[in-house]
Motif scaffolding. Structure first.
Motif, mmCIF file in Angstrom:
data_model
loop_
_atom_site.group_PDB
_atom_site.id
_atom_site.type_symbol
_atom_site.label_atom_id
_atom_site.label_comp_id
_atom_site.label_asym_id
_atom_site.label_seq_id
_atom_site.Cartn_x
_atom_site.Cartn_y
_atom_site.Cartn_z
ATOM 1 N N ILE A 389 -5.337 10.065 -9.022
ATOM 2 C CA ILE A 389 -4.687 9.094 -8.320
ATOM 3 C C ILE A 389 -3.921 10.805 -8.595
ATOM 4 O O ILE A 389 -2.907 10.848 -9.702
ATOM 5 C CB ILE A 389 -3.822 8.242 -8.543
ATOM 6 C CG1 ILE A 389 -4.628 7.051 -8.500
ATOM 7 C CG2 ILE A 389 -2.202 7.736 -7.400
ATOM 8 C CD1 ILE A 389 -4.130 5.330 -8.329
ATOM 9 N N ASN A 390 -3.627 11.288 -7.578
ATOM 10 C CA ASN A 390 -2.453 13.090 -7.311
ATOM 11 C C ASN A 390 -1.199 12.729 -6.523
ATOM 12 O O ASN A 390 -0.431 13.281 -6.360
ATOM 13 C CB ASN A 390 -3.359 14.000 -6.765
ATOM 14 C CG ASN A 390 -4.309 14.200 -7.482
ATOM 15 O OD1 ASN A 390 -4.756 14.271 -8.596
ATOM 16 N ND2 ASN A 390 -5.744 13.954 -7.146
ATOM 17 N N LYS A 391 -1.708 11.316 -5.454
ATOM 18 C CA LYS A 391 -0.274 11.415 -4.693
ATOM 19 C C LYS A 391 -0.210 9.824 -4.583
ATOM 20 O O LYS A 391 -0.900 8.769 -4.455
ATOM 21 C CB LYS A 391 -0.236 12.184 -3.614
ATOM 22 C CG LYS A 391 1.469 11.852 -2.938
ATOM 23 C CD LYS A 391 1.318 12.867 -1.616
ATOM 24 C CE LYS A 391 2.490 12.130 -0.192
ATOM 25 N NZ LYS A 391 1.957 13.390 1.008
ATOM 26 N N ALA A 392 1.799 9.186 -4.966
ATOM 27 C CA ALA A 392 1.286 8.010 -4.247
ATOM 28 C C ALA A 392 2.681 7.724 -3.817
ATOM 29 O O ALA A 392 3.512 8.472 -4.344
ATOM 30 C CB ALA A 392 1.497 6.870 -5.692
ATOM 31 N N GLU A 393 3.219 6.089 -2.937
ATOM 32 C CA GLU A 393 4.369 6.410 -2.823
ATOM 33 C C GLU A 393 4.602 5.141 -2.311
ATOM 34 O O GLU A 393 2.895 3.972 -2.338
ATOM 35 C CB GLU A 393 4.137 6.452 -1.015
ATOM 36 C CG GLU A 393 4.183 8.428 -0.992
ATOM 37 C CD GLU A 393 3.430 8.577 0.574
ATOM 38 O OE1 GLU A 393 3.325 8.363 1.495
ATOM 39 O OE2 GLU A 393 2.978 9.928 1.594
ATOM 40 N N LYS A 394 5.971 4.210 -2.264
ATOM 41 C CA LYS A 394 5.560 3.069 -2.704
ATOM 42 C C LYS A 394 5.471 2.698 -0.793
ATOM 43 O O LYS A 394 6.520 3.689 0.132
ATOM 44 C CB LYS A 394 7.463 2.799 -2.998
ATOM 45 C CG LYS A 394 7.099 2.876 -4.406
ATOM 46 C CD LYS A 394 8.853 2.442 -4.952
ATOM 47 C CE LYS A 394 8.651 2.707 -6.894
ATOM 48 N NZ LYS A 394 9.975 2.566 -6.912
ATOM 49 N N VAL A 395 5.527 1.398 -0.959
ATOM 50 C CA VAL A 395 5.394 0.819 0.979
ATOM 51 C C VAL A 395 6.087 -0.862 0.422
ATOM 52 O O VAL A 395 5.537 -1.268 -0.170
ATOM 53 C CB VAL A 395 3.968 0.632 1.428
ATOM 54 C CG1 VAL A 395 3.365 2.073 1.557
ATOM 55 C CG2 VAL A 395 3.000 -0.029 0.241
ATOM 56 N N SER A 396 5.989 -1.074 2.018
ATOM 57 C CA SER A 396 6.983 -2.777 2.307
ATOM 58 C C SER A 396 6.016 -3.952 2.195
ATOM 59 O O SER A 396 6.618 -4.804 0.964
ATOM 60 C CB SER A 396 7.932 -2.733 3.176
ATOM 61 O OG SER A 396 7.005 -3.028 4.604
ATOM 62 N N ALA A 397 4.501 -3.633 1.944
ATOM 63 C CA ALA A 397 3.596 -4.815 1.920
ATOM 64 C C ALA A 397 2.572 -3.891 2.768
ATOM 65 O O ALA A 397 2.451 -3.241 2.746
ATOM 66 C CB ALA A 397 3.915 -5.460 2.754
ATOM 67 N N PHE A 398 1.839 -4.798 1.861
ATOM 68 C CA PHE A 398 0.074 -4.424 2.494
ATOM 69 C C PHE A 398 0.519 -4.594 3.705
ATOM 70 O O PHE A 398 -0.001 -5.138 4.404
ATOM 71 C CB PHE A 398 -1.324 -5.577 1.909
ATOM 72 C CG PHE A 398 -1.292 -5.468 0.171
ATOM 73 C CD1 PHE A 398 -2.106 -4.357 -0.402
ATOM 74 C CD2 PHE A 398 -0.336 -6.274 -0.347
ATOM 75 C CE1 PHE A 398 -2.400 -3.697 -1.430
ATOM 76 C CE2 PHE A 398 -0.994 -5.520 -2.328
ATOM 77 C CZ PHE A 398 -1.592 -5.274 -2.447
#
Length: 429
Positions: A389-398
């Motif tokens: 994993i080279n990039k990760a972003e928080k999201v509100s939900a699936f």
């Protein structure tokens, strides 16, 4: 009456010719690649004359200090008393029958008031590339429009960056910049601009031609060449850059497990998942030499590199081993440095040193806090099958589950039946 000096053209030089004065500009300097590092005894310069022709000049690395005080990059000189020798038989930077051997016997006089070229490019076409993989493996200059630039990554202990370009014939080419060359291009504000890159090697992966940097590689974004506007106009005709379109394929973890890794090492993917376990028996960071990116080892309060000795300030890099899930399937995944920097908004160095989390087997609370949060993960596969994993972003939900086409058909049928009932017609349901 004094006679004017006869000036020889670079294009007229043959191996074994007696020296005649050359008026040149020094374009760049590098150490040529050799398979045996202990035999790296030469330093090369690229020289260009007023006619735009170029030649390699070679000096002994033992005399580097002498020539460093005598020759400056982008300066002009009159050079004489050199030795003309055959060009290198492995990875020459330019196509010329000869090169110059320069020692202390040579005369190198500053040349003022001459308008000599400040660059040298010999751009190859796409059809030229396959021949460049054959001996003598002539190094390749190429020009194209920047379509995408990756973050800096670490592969096999080496720093690298991927750059995707498109040439004017719409050929997409991946360029790998290794080591310090990865710093030559910044991701910000480079997309859509023209890239001129020099002295690359041509490689091939699964029938796709690629370029890789060498010690002689230089890059120039929107280079100051007379044809720049012509190139810009040509690339406008190609339409928008492909970086406006998603390059990573969205998949589920179930699909991840069915992928043939060997056939998809170059592909990039994304999925939404949460971390359900952080493997605390694995180190959450590692330490590398800031000069060569090799692993360093603790020695009292410092770190030591086997090639560069003691370092008080090496590079600390995240490497967090986890288990992730999308509520259907689980998989092991490793969060590397760039992804953790984005999630935590704190560098690994600061988390280790400033926040005093020096034990790599004790998780800081900042890392533990990523568990259970839905994340949009950008990843690729390593050769051993690891999800990197080279990039990760928080999201509100699936994201909502993709509707089953069969269920959609049944729903339409029920709606049709309801409509028929309300109209007085007999329903078959």
């Amino acid at each position: 009456m004094s006679m004017s000096m006869s000036i020889k053209r670079i294009s007229e030089i043959f191996p074994g010719d007696p020296p005649e004065a050359l008026e040149i500009r020094v374009i760049k300097k590098w150490r040529p690649f050799t398979k045996q590092q202990e035999k790296m005894t030469d330093i090369c310069y690229l020289l260009v004359d007023s006619h735009g022709d170029a030649i390699e000049a070679v000096v002994d690395s033992n005399q580097e200090e002498y020539f460093q005080s005598t020759i400056s990059i982008q300066s002009c000189y009159t050079i004489d008393k050199y030795i003309s020798i055959p060009s290198r038989t492995y990875m020459p930077a330019i196509q010329h029958r000869a090169s110059l051997r320069i020692g202390k016997y040579a005369t190198i006089q500053p040349l003022l008031g001459k308008n000599l070229p400040t660059y040298y490019y010999k751009f190859a076409s796409y059809k030229d590339l396959p021949r460049r993989m054959e001996l003598p493996k002539l190094l390749t200059d190429y020009i194209g429009r920047i379509e995408d630039v990756s973050d800096i990554m670490i592969r096999s202990g080496k720093k690298m960056r991927k750059v995707i370009i498109q040439d004017e014939s719409r050929n997409i080419i991946e360029i790998t910049l290794w080591g310090d060359k990865a710093n030559l291009i910044e991701k910000r504000d480079s997309m859509g601009k023209i890239l001129a890159i020099t002295s690359t090697t041509v490689t091939q992966f699964k029938d796709k031609l690629q370029l890789e940097s060498t010690t002689a590689t230089t890059t120039d974004v929107n280079p100051s060449i007379p044809d720049l506007n012509t190139y810009i106009d040509r690339f406008k005709n190609l339409g928008e850059t492909s970086h406006h379109q998603p390059r990573e394929k969205m998949i589920t973890i179930t699909e991840v497990k069915s992928i043939d890794i060997a056939d998809n090492l170059q592909n990039r993917y994304k999925c939404v998942a949460t971390v359900i376990d952080i493997q605390e028996h694995r180190n959450w960071y590692y330490v590398i030499c800031s000069m060569c990116t090799k692993k360093v080892y603790p020695q009292r309060n410092d770190f030591v590199c086997e090639d560069h000795g003691l370092f008080a300030e090496p590079k600390f890099m995240y490497c967090v081993n986890t288990t992730i899930t999308d509520d259907n399937t689980n998989a092991n995944a490793v969060f590397f440095n760039d992804s953790m920097n984005e999630l935590l908004n704190i560098s690994c160095h600061d988390l280790v040193i400033t926040h005093n989390n020096r034990n790599p087997k004790i998780l800081p609370e900042q890392i533990s806090a990523i568990s259970g949060i839905p994340l949009l993960l950008y990843f690729n596969f390593k050769k051993d099958g690891t999800i990197a994993i080279n990039k990760a972003e928080k999201v509100s939900a699936f994201p909502p589950t993709t509707p089953d086409p069969k269920m959609g058909s049944a729903r339409k049928a029920r709606q049709l039946a309801t409509h028929e009932d309300s109209s007085g017609k007999k329903s078959k349901y």
